[in-house]
Design an enzyme around this catalytic site. Structure first.
Site, PDB file in Angstrom:
ATOM      1  N   ARG A 246       0.700  -1.215   0.061  1.00  0.00           N
ATOM      2  CA  ARG A 246       0.003   0.106   0.069  1.00  0.00           C
ATOM      3  C   ARG A 246       0.739   1.247   0.043  1.00  0.00           C
ATOM      4  O   ARG A 246       1.752   1.158   0.787  1.00  0.00           O
ATOM      5  CB  ARG A 246      -0.759  -0.067   1.300  1.00  0.00           C
ATOM      6  CG  ARG A 246      -2.061  -0.713   1.172  1.00  0.00           C
ATOM      7  CD  ARG A 246      -3.026  -0.504   0.248  1.00  0.00           C
ATOM      8  NE  ARG A 246      -4.498  -1.666   0.071  1.00  0.00           N
ATOM      9  CZ  ARG A 246      -4.248  -2.547  -0.601  1.00  0.00           C
ATOM     10  NH1 ARG A 246      -3.457  -2.961  -1.446  1.00  0.00           N
ATOM     11  NH2 ARG A 246      -5.317  -3.498  -0.566  1.00  0.00           N
ATOM     12  N   GLU A 275      -4.438   7.204  -4.457  1.00  0.00           N
ATOM     13  CA  GLU A 275      -4.730   6.886  -5.400  1.00  0.00           C
ATOM     14  C   GLU A 275      -6.050   7.039  -6.115  1.00  0.00           C
ATOM     15  O   GLU A 275      -7.099   7.264  -5.291  1.00  0.00           O
ATOM     16  CB  GLU A 275      -4.609   5.244  -5.781  1.00  0.00           C
ATOM     17  CG  GLU A 275      -3.254   4.630  -5.255  1.00  0.00           C
ATOM     18  CD  GLU A 275      -3.360   3.182  -5.202  1.00  0.00           C
ATOM     19  OE1 GLU A 275      -4.517   2.515  -5.718  1.00  0.00           O
ATOM     20  OE2 GLU A 275      -2.107   2.437  -4.614  1.00  0.00           O
ATOM     21  N   HIS A 293      -1.407   0.213  -9.746  1.00  0.00           N
ATOM     22  CA  HIS A 293      -1.975  -0.678  -8.529  1.00  0.00           C
ATOM     23  C   HIS A 293      -2.425  -2.214  -9.436  1.00  0.00           C
ATOM     24  O   HIS A 293      -3.730  -2.394  -9.436  1.00  0.00           O
ATOM     25  CB  HIS A 293      -2.930  -0.362  -7.888  1.00  0.00           C
ATOM     26  CG  HIS A 293      -3.323  -0.997  -6.375  1.00  0.00           C
ATOM     27  ND1 HIS A 293      -3.734  -0.473  -5.402  1.00  0.00           N
ATOM     28  CD2 HIS A 293      -3.413  -2.328  -6.357  1.00  0.00           C
ATOM     29  CE1 HIS A 293      -4.011  -0.884  -4.356  1.00  0.00           C
ATOM     30  NE2 HIS A 293      -3.719  -2.144  -4.931  1.00  0.00           N
TER      31      HIS A 293
HETATM   32  C1  GLV Z   1      -4.841  -5.599  -3.890  1.00  0.00           C
HETATM   33  O1  GLV Z   1      -4.045  -4.480  -3.532  1.00  0.00           O
HETATM   34  C2  GLV Z   1      -5.146  -6.514  -2.540  1.00  0.00           C
HETATM   35  O2  GLV Z   1      -4.842  -5.921  -1.323  1.00  0.00           O
HETATM   36  O3  GLV Z   1      -5.493  -7.617  -2.848  1.00  0.00           O
END
Ligand code: GLV
Length: 342
Positions: A246, A275, A293
């Site tokens: 993250r 984001e 992402h």
């Molecule tokens: C994606 O970012 C997840 O946490 O699966």
């Protein structure tokens, strides 16, 4: 009235794969809500009115205000392993179940993290731009050099499922593994030492002795801004930092300044603090590789994620505790509120 005859309503944030639609349509009414950017809180509130459950994604924040303003909402099933977009404690207080999807995206995410490591070390994006810009004059022995991998040290922050999947890839490329993880030392450390030769170290040692660092911890109070100015300054000038967890685990501005000053070799970032906003100053830097992402963005993986999240809803509304329930404590209240006793 027999509640079992009423189909619960599921709000699907984004779109669902056909196989997943087929799995839920008999039991639930669902509405797909496509969006090109995150819904604002107000929009979420109006969109979720009357829905019993939401199948959401990392960009969908489900705040306590949303929970209070959508009284029919009984379950949040996150199509992701990370769940920093949902307050578990607040959901529990309201008897709202929260589930995530661990275990189905480890390989895909580790693949992307390793791809970013290779893209950074071998300067692939920069090299691609170089050719497209017509700059290439012919073979040069000192063109686009980057660090070798073999024999180097790779530090993994967060040795959970994805961290381990990343470690396997790193070992295959000849890297030695050191790692940190949040839990107290236990059997897992012995196994990691035995199976991978991986050594658990303190954070400061990991930062200062790793040639490459990949972050695989969840975002929570303890990991927010875990990597800030001080931590960055402990890293080798030749280090490469990869983040597929993250964005907020790294102090983004501090990293930006560090990259501008060329104080590490490069960074590969798949996740960002706010984001989809990425500070435009990153765009001018050749020593950063940016992806939107896409850690789990493989066809089958994304379907498996959706199916896992949907199965949780099927289980819960059939009165069974979902496998990946994050708040066990809410289950009784949930059962009472949906009047489906197991
Ligand atoms: C994606 O970012 C997840 O946490 O699966």
């Amino acid at each position: 009235m027999n509640n079992k005859l009423i189909k619960p309503k599921v709000a699907v944030m984004g779109v669902l794969q056909d196989a997943v639609k087929n799995a839920i349509e008999e039991r639930f009414t669902f509405v797909e809500m496509e969006r090109s950017e995150p819904f604002a809180e107000k929009e979420m509130i109006s969109n979720l009115q009357g829905f019993d459950a939401v199948l959401c994604e990392p960009l969908d924040s489900v705040s306590p205000i949303i929970m209070d303003s959508c009284p029919s909402l009984r379950m949040v099933s996150n199509r992701a392993v990370g769940f920093d977009n949902i307050s578990i404690a607040e959901a529990s207080k309201r008897g709202i179940l929260v589930c995530n999807t661990p275990g189905v995206l480890d390989d895909a995410t580790a693949d992307l993290a390793f791809a970013l490591l290779l893209a950074c070390s071998r300067r692939i994006c920069e090299a691609d731009r170089y050719i497209r810009q017509g700059k290439w004059q012919g073979f040069q022995s000192n063109l686009m050099l980057g660090p070798d991998l073999q024999g180097k040290t790779c530090g993994i922050i967060g040795m959970g499922r994805i961290g381990k999947a990343f470690a396997k890839r790193a070992i295959a490329f000849g890297l030695d593994i050191i790692y940190t993880r949040h839990s107290k030392p236990d059997m897992l450390d012995k196994e990691l030492e035995r199976d991978m030769g991986a050594k658990r170290v303190e954070m400061v040692e990991l930062l200062s002795s790793s040639d490459f660092i990949s972050i695989h911890c969840p975002l929570n109070r303890a990991t927010k801004s875990l990597i800030g100015k001080k931590e960055l300054s402990c890293m080798k000038e030749t280090a490469i930092l990869i983040n597929t967890s993250r964005g907020a685990v790294i102090d983004q501005l501090a990293l930006l300044r560090h990259l501008e000053a060329k104080k590490i070799f490069a960074a590969g970032l798949d996740v960002f603090e706010d984001e989809p906003n990425v500070p435009s100053e990153f765009f001018c830097l050749d020593n950063v590789v940016l992806t939107p992402h896409i850690g789990s963005a493989c066809f089958q993986t994304r379907q498996n994620i959706s199916m896992t999240a949907a199965q949780a809803i099927i289980d819960a509304f059939s009165g069974h505790k979902p496998k990946h329930l994050l708040n066990d404590e809410a289950f009784e209240q949930f059962l009472d509120s949906v009047k489906v006793k197991a």
